[in-house]
Design a protein around this motif. Structure first.
Motif, short mmCIF file in Angstrom:
data_model
loop_
_atom_site.label_atom_id
_atom_site.label_comp_id
_atom_site.label_asym_id
_atom_site.label_seq_id
_atom_site.Cartn_x
_atom_site.Cartn_y
_atom_site.Cartn_z
N ASP A 74 54.62 -40.57 12.11
CA ASP A 74 53.56 -39.70 12.38
C ASP A 74 52.27 -40.28 12.43
O ASP A 74 51.19 -39.44 12.34
N SER A 75 52.15 -41.42 12.45
CA SER A 75 50.92 -42.20 12.40
C SER A 75 50.65 -43.39 13.27
O SER A 75 51.51 -44.28 13.51
N LEU A 76 49.56 -43.45 14.00
CA LEU A 76 49.21 -44.63 14.92
C LEU A 76 49.26 -45.66 14.24
O LEU A 76 49.95 -46.93 14.62
N ASN A 77 49.08 -45.84 12.88
CA ASN A 77 48.83 -47.06 12.41
C ASN A 77 50.43 -47.75 12.02
O ASN A 77 50.49 -48.99 12.09
N ASP A 78 51.39 -46.88 12.06
CA ASP A 78 52.77 -47.67 12.03
C ASP A 78 53.19 -48.35 13.22
O ASP A 78 53.52 -49.35 13.32
N ALA A 79 52.62 -47.71 14.37
CA ALA A 79 52.84 -48.53 15.83
C ALA A 79 52.02 -49.90 15.75
O ALA A 79 52.53 -50.58 16.06
N LEU A 80 50.85 -49.53 15.44
CA LEU A 80 49.84 -50.87 15.26
C LEU A 80 50.22 -52.04 14.52
O LEU A 80 50.24 -53.17 14.74
N ALA A 81 50.92 -51.56 13.28
CA ALA A 81 51.29 -52.64 12.45
C ALA A 81 52.61 -53.20 13.01
O ALA A 81 53.15 -54.31 12.34
N ASP A 82 53.25 -53.07 13.86
CA ASP A 82 54.69 -53.32 14.41
C ASP A 82 54.22 -54.59 15.27
O ASP A 82 53.74 -54.53 16.17
N PRO A 83 54.91 -55.60 15.10
CA PRO A 83 54.51 -57.11 15.73
C PRO A 83 55.34 -56.93 17.31
O PRO A 83 54.99 -57.70 17.98
#
Length: 340
Positions: free
Chosen positions: A54-63
């Motif tokens: 539910d957060s863009l940050n989760d996707a951005l943190a995925d290498p």
């Protein structure tokens, strides 16, 4: 080529279309998604088996994620592009890139300076007859371009809940401009260069849509030549793009909306030759656009929509939005500035 793994942000109507369209693609794969609506997220996960946060940050943190596909409200694009660039990932943004020229310039500059690819949801460029038209114009086979006539209309939004962001004036001003007209101005800018001024009519004639349902714009270009663009949100589907030059003209008509493309009817009139009518079969321009983006991410070929073209298109959008309320001919400012 190693597939580009992407995070799909926004699982509404068009986000769902993208997920289905890219299913099984060898060049670009949806590896995760982002959606703030719990029901939509659960439904998407059940259908595709793709993890949803539910957060863009989760996707951005995925290498494992190479790029982010933004299918989100227009006013969020600039902030979200900046976040994606900070995370060192490539970004594909659904149209429009921004609602102001300044916002588009900032996003283009951020991506350029960070060395990441910025893709745009202008799949109309990748329709086979439109791609041929653009190539013929670039090669000079149409001669000096003089005029464009174009219409892209549908009534899909009449059934939307009036709380939907696609109907809010702050997200989607000037009638159908951000939904459909923006594709036409993208092609016009590609063919004719930056606009000089624009005169707009935007009315609410057949619906309760707050931004109006009938928009038309008369555009004059800095290099000379004109375009008439119209976008209606209260008629059955219609799509036509015609360009007229001193050596010939081309008229491209879609048989169906790009959501479910069904081919095109192409009429040509070249100097010294009879007028021809050609039926062009089905193709999937949405896939072609994403594959071009993937090839650019992997360094195979440059992405074909330039930052300068993106900025010039949004500069024209901003003037059209202003003209829709002012009723005046709006002159575009800063035509001397360029973006890479």
């Amino acid at each position: 080529m190693k597939p580009v793994k992407v995070a799909l942000v926004g699982l509404g109507w068009w986000g769902q279309k993208i997920a289905v369209t890219l299913n099984g693609n060898s060049a670009i794969q949806v590896a995760r998604a982002v959606e703030i609506n719990p029901e939509a997220a659960a439904s998407f996960h059940a259908k595709h088996g793709i993890p949803v946060a539910d957060s863009l940050n989760d996707a951005l943190a995925d290498p494992a994620i190479d790029a982010v596909l933004l299918v989100t409200p227009h006013s969020l694009h600039e902030e979200q592009i900046a976040a994606v660039v900070r995370a060192g990932k490539h970004v594909f943004c659904e149209k429009p890139l921004a609602l102001t020229r300044a916002g588009a310039e900032r996003s283009v500059a951020l991506c350029r300076d960070a060395g990441v690819v910025l893709g745009m949801g202008h799949e109309r460029r990748f329709e086979p007859p439109v791609a041929e038209m653009l190539a013929m114009a670039a090669e000079g086979r149409l001669g000096r371009l003089l005029q464009i006539e174009a219409n892209f209309s549908h009534d899909k939004f009449l059934a939307l809940d009036r709380a939907n962001w696609r109907l809010k004036p702050e997200q989607a001003p000037a009638g159908g401009m951000t939904a459909t007209g923006i594709h036409l101005t993208d092609l016009a800018v590609k063919l004719m260069g930056p606009a000089r001024d624009v005169t707009v009519s935007c009315e609410r004639l057949a619906s309760d849509l707050p931004s109006g349902d009938t928009m038309s714009a008369f555009i004059r270009f800095a290099s000379g030549g004109t375009a008439y663009i119209s976008a209606t949100l209260a008629t059955p589907f219609f799509s036509r793009f015609a360009v007229f030059g001193t050596e010939g003209w081309i008229d491209v008509r879609d048989r169906a909306h790009v959501e479910a493309p069904d081919g095109w009817v192409v009429t040509k009139g070249m100097k010294g030759a009879p007028i021809t009518v050609e039926e062009v079969g089905k193709a999937e321009p949405v896939v072609a656009n994403f594959e071009a983006f993937a090839h650019a991410v992997r360094g195979v070929t440059p992405y074909p929509i330039t930052g300068e073209e993106m900025v010039n298109n949004i500069a024209l959008l901003e003037a059209i939005v202003s003209g829709a309320t002012s009723g005046r001919t709006e002159t575009l400012q800063g035509l001397e500035r360029n973006a890479a």
